[in-house]
Design a protein around this motif. Sequence first.
Motif, PDB file in Angstrom:
ATOM      1  N   CYS A 174       0.875  -1.177   0.000  1.00  0.00           N
ATOM      2  CA  CYS A 174       0.000   0.000   0.000  1.00  0.00           C
ATOM      3  C   CYS A 174       0.911   1.225   0.000  1.00  0.00           C
ATOM      4  N   PRO A 175       1.478   1.586  -1.146  1.00  0.00           N
ATOM      5  CA  PRO A 175       2.539   2.595  -1.194  1.00  0.00           C
ATOM      6  C   PRO A 175       2.110   3.988  -0.766  1.00  0.00           C
ATOM      7  N   ASN A 176       0.820   4.298  -0.849  1.00  0.00           N
ATOM      8  CA  ASN A 176       0.344   5.634  -0.477  1.00  0.00           C
ATOM      9  C   ASN A 176      -0.253   5.690   0.919  1.00  0.00           C
ATOM     10  N   LEU A 177      -0.155   4.601   1.657  1.00  0.00           N
ATOM     11  CA  LEU A 177      -0.680   4.592   3.025  1.00  0.00           C
ATOM     12  C   LEU A 177       0.180   5.484   3.914  1.00  0.00           C
ATOM     13  N   LYS A 178      -0.436   6.497   4.478  1.00  0.00           N
ATOM     14  CA  LYS A 178       0.283   7.447   5.325  1.00  0.00           C
ATOM     15  C   LYS A 178       0.080   7.174   6.808  1.00  0.00           C
ATOM     16  N   SER A 179      -1.020   6.512   7.168  1.00  0.00           N
ATOM     17  CA  SER A 179      -1.344   6.350   8.583  1.00  0.00           C
ATOM     18  C   SER A 179      -2.126   5.062   8.793  1.00  0.00           C
ATOM     19  N   ILE A 180      -1.871   4.381   9.917  1.00  0.00           N
ATOM     20  CA  ILE A 180      -2.687   3.219  10.285  1.00  0.00           C
ATOM     21  C   ILE A 180      -3.737   3.608  11.325  1.00  0.00           C
ATOM     22  N   GLY A 181      -4.037   4.898  11.373  1.00  0.00           N
ATOM     23  CA  GLY A 181      -5.089   5.392  12.255  1.00  0.00           C
ATOM     24  C   GLY A 181      -4.541   6.013  13.518  1.00  0.00           C
ATOM     25  N   ASN A 182      -5.340   6.870  14.110  1.00  0.00           N
ATOM     26  CA  ASN A 182      -4.951   7.522  15.358  1.00  0.00           C
ATOM     27  C   ASN A 182      -5.378   6.677  16.550  1.00  0.00           C
ATOM     28  N   PRO A 183      -4.594   6.688  17.614  1.00  0.00           N
ATOM     29  CA  PRO A 183      -5.001   5.972  18.834  1.00  0.00           C
ATOM     30  C   PRO A 183      -6.322   6.517  19.351  1.00  0.00           C
ATOM     31  N   SER A 184      -7.113   5.649  19.941  1.00  0.00           N
ATOM     32  CA  SER A 184      -8.441   6.046  20.399  1.00  0.00           C
ATOM     33  C   SER A 184      -8.388   6.975  21.601  1.00  0.00           C
ATOM     34  N   GLY A 185      -7.334   6.850  22.396  1.00  0.00           N
ATOM     35  CA  GLY A 185      -7.210   7.670  23.586  1.00  0.00           C
ATOM     36  C   GLY A 185      -8.119   7.261  24.712  1.00  0.00           C
ATOM     37  N   ARG A 186      -8.703   6.075  24.612  1.00  0.00           N
ATOM     38  CA  ARG A 186      -9.623   5.616  25.658  1.00  0.00           C
ATOM     39  C   ARG A 186      -8.844   5.248  26.914  1.00  0.00           C
TER      40      ARG A 186
END
Length: 410
Positions: A174-186
Motif C-alpha cells: 500500500c505505497p500511499n498509506l500514510k497512517s494506520i489510524g490515530n489511537p483512540s485515547g480511551r
Amino acid sequence: MPKLFDLMFQCGSVREGERNDEESVLEGLQPHANANLKKLEIYGFKGKRFPEWIEKMAVRDGPQASWVALENLIQITLERCSECEEIPQLEHLPNLKSLSLIGLEKVRFINSSFSKLMSLNIDCLEGLECLPDWLFYKNQNLSKLEIRQCPKLRELPDGLDTLNSLEKLVIHDCPNLKSIGNPSGREGQSQGILRELVIERCEGLMVLPRQMLESWAPTIECLELKGLSSLKNLPMVIGCLAKAAHLTNLKIVGVPIASVKSWALGRSRELVIDVSEELSMESSVGMKEPVDALLQGCCNSLTNFTLRGVQNWEWLPESIQHLTALNVLNLHNLGVEELPEWLGNLPSLRSLTLNSCNKLRHLPSCWDALEVLYIEDCGELHIDPAEWHNNSPNLTIWVDGRQIKPCSKN
C-alpha cells in the motif's frame, strides 16, 4: 435445496464470439428460502452487478414472495469480480464471521455495513481509496486483518487499537498509506493480544503510533517491517519492544535503522537485517554502530541471523562473536576480504551461508561446531578440500550448488 450449506460459483474465461451466460447461471443458483447456507464463494464473475439475490444477500420463493435474508451465512468470498463497483449488502447478516474481498478492481469504497467479523481479507482492490470510519468500532471481535495491494488507500480508520481480539495484522503493498489510524485515547483500554504484525512495502508510512505498539508489545511474537523507507520513529518502535517478552521473529528490511542506538530484544530467535535497499554505497559507514547494538540486544537468544549489506562493507559486526546460541548465519553482499578467526569458535553455529561476498578471500582455519558451509557467487574464495578435511573433518561444503568432497583432489 434445503440442506445446502456451501455454494461456490467459479467462472472461467470466455472466448471471443461465445456468449457469456454467467449472470443468468448465477441467478439460477439462488438457494431455496429454507436453505441453511453458511458459506458463499464467487470467483471470476465479470458482470457489472451481481444478481439481485446476491446484492441483497437474501432469497425468495417467487416473484411475489418477500425477501428472506441469508442470515446463517458465516463466510463470504468474492474474488476476481473485476467489473463490480459495489459489494453486496451485508448489514443484515448477524452470523457473518469471515469476509474476503479479492481482486475487485473497480470498488472505490466499501459502502455496505457489517459487524461482528472475526476475519477480514482485502486484497488487490486497486481502486479502493478509504475504509469506512466505523470499520473497527463495529467489528470488535476481529482477530485477523489482512490488507494487500491497495495502491490508492491513504489511511486506515481510527480504532485499530480498540481491537482487543486482534491476533494477526498484515499490511502489504500500500505505497500511499500514510497512517494506520490515530489511537483512540480511551482510558483503561485493555491490552491487546496481537501475535503477528507484518507491514511491507508501504513506502509512504512515516509513523507507527506508540500507544498501539505499547498495547501489542507484551504478546507479539513476530514483527516484520519491510520496505518502509519513510518510517521516522523506528527508535520508538524498538523501545516498545523492550516489553516484548514473546518476540521470537524480527525482520527489518529496507527501513532506516541508523538512528537506533539501543535495542532490547532479549528473546528474539530469528533476525533478518537488510540494509541493501536503504543505503547508498556512501552512507553505509554509519551502520556499524546500530547493527552491533542490535545484535547486543539479543545475544543470548538469537539462533538464526541473516545480514544483507552493500559491497563497501569491509567489516563484520563484532557482536556476532557473542551470539552463543546462534545455529544459522547467512551473510549476503558484504565487502569483507576475510572472516575473523573468532567466527570459527562460535559454539552453536551449525550452518553458514556466504552469498555474493565478492571480495572474500580467506576463512577461519578451523570450525568448532560448523556442519554445513554454503558458498554462492564468491568469486575470489578458493577452497582446498584436503586442508578442510584435516582441520574440520565433519564439515560438508557446497560451492555454487556443488558439493566439495573431502577427499577430492580438485
